[in-house]
Design an enzyme around this catalytic site. Sequence first.
Site, PDB file in Angstrom:
ATOM      1  N   GLY A  47      43.117  41.661  31.647  1.00 17.35           N
ATOM      2  CA  GLY A  47      42.365  40.828  31.602  1.00 17.35           C
ATOM      3  C   GLY A  47      42.360  40.447  33.077  1.00 17.35           C
ATOM      4  N   GLN A  52      42.062  34.655  40.495  1.00 22.79           N
ATOM      5  CA  GLN A  52      42.945  35.877  40.872  1.00 22.79           C
ATOM      6  C   GLN A  52      42.131  36.652  42.166  1.00 22.79           C
ATOM      7  OE1 GLN A  52      43.833  37.209  36.888  1.00 22.79           O
ATOM      8  NE2 GLN A  52      45.603  37.634  37.766  1.00 22.79           N
ATOM      9  N   CYS A 100      51.221  40.247  34.528  1.00 18.46           N
ATOM     10  CA  CYS A 100      50.153  39.474  35.273  1.00 18.46           C
ATOM     11  C   CYS A 100      49.896  40.333  36.382  1.00 18.46           C
ATOM     12  CB  CYS A 100      50.292  38.099  35.233  1.00 18.46           C
ATOM     13  SG  CYS A 100      48.809  37.423  36.156  1.00 18.46           S
ATOM     14  N   LEU A 101      48.530  40.510  36.941  1.00 22.29           N
ATOM     15  CA  LEU A 101      48.393  41.412  38.003  1.00 22.29           C
ATOM     16  C   LEU A 101      48.627  40.611  39.154  1.00 22.29           C
ATOM     17  CD1 LEU A 101      44.980  42.968  37.353  1.00 22.29           C
ATOM     18  CD2 LEU A 101      47.199  43.812  37.077  1.00 22.29           C
ATOM     19  N   HIS A 142      46.514  33.448  28.088  1.00 21.89           N
ATOM     20  CA  HIS A 142      46.946  33.689  29.297  1.00 21.89           C
ATOM     21  C   HIS A 142      45.907  33.636  30.453  1.00 21.89           C
ATOM     22  CE1 HIS A 142      49.390  36.479  32.355  1.00 21.89           C
ATOM     23  NE2 HIS A 142      48.070  36.313  32.807  1.00 21.89           N
ATOM     24  N   GLU A 143      44.737  34.135  30.035  1.00 25.43           N
ATOM     25  CA  GLU A 143      43.609  33.967  31.113  1.00 25.43           C
ATOM     26  C   GLU A 143      43.252  32.754  31.342  1.00 25.43           C
ATOM     27  OE1 GLU A 143      43.179  36.599  32.849  1.00 25.43           O
ATOM     28  OE2 GLU A 143      44.328  37.963  31.688  1.00 25.43           O
ATOM     29  N   HIS A 146      44.708  30.675  33.923  1.00 27.78           N
ATOM     30  CA  HIS A 146      44.575  30.850  35.288  1.00 27.78           C
ATOM     31  C   HIS A 146      43.531  29.863  35.530  1.00 27.78           C
ATOM     32  CE1 HIS A 146      46.905  34.321  36.322  1.00 27.78           C
ATOM     33  NE2 HIS A 146      46.531  35.109  35.295  1.00 27.78           N
TER      34      HIS A 146
HETATM   35 NI    NI Z   1      47.352  36.953  34.582  1.00 27.66          NI
END
Ligand code: NI
Length: 172
Positions: A47, A52, A100-101, A142-143, A146
């Site tokens: 995701g 981000q 997470c990226l 999670h997304e 952000h």
């Molecule tokens: Ni993330």
Amino acid sequence: MPTRRVLKMGDPLLYRKAAPVENFNTPELDSLIADMFATMVEQNGAGLAAPQIGVSQRVVIFGVESNPRYPEVEPVPTTVLINPQLEPIGEEMEDGWEGCLSVPGLRGLVSRYKNLRYTGFDQQGKPIDRTVSGFHARVVQHEVDHLDGILFPMRLRDIRLLGFEEALFPDL
Ligand code: NI
């Protein structure tokens, strides 16, 4: 659809509250989403949220294909979710390892609602309304975090539940 640089934990843009999208079905929104997908696929993410890549708007994408080598990972449909609202169903929580990226190389054990209803819009402005559980519910939580400036390490009960992938999962 160029890939974009993913901001890393510590960048102040990751800690802002993102603004709602007001206009759907626009070339700007389409190109943002195309760039997000290119970036997520290139980095093998499950995701990605617009903040981000430095865009402070309430847009997330996610999706996980079923993989016979990892039967324990439930597939999650490829989804564009804009201006999301989450509504937990019940109070049951579940622990799971997240990555997470924006937090490359680390994983943390995070508690999330097990069952969840989410609503929002796709990029054409069509409503989305789903009731999900388990891994799908975790990815959405999670997304959407952000969009409120929350990274998964901020959800840890204990800093010892954060570690490097190669130390936590030496067999991967
Ligand atoms: Ni993330």
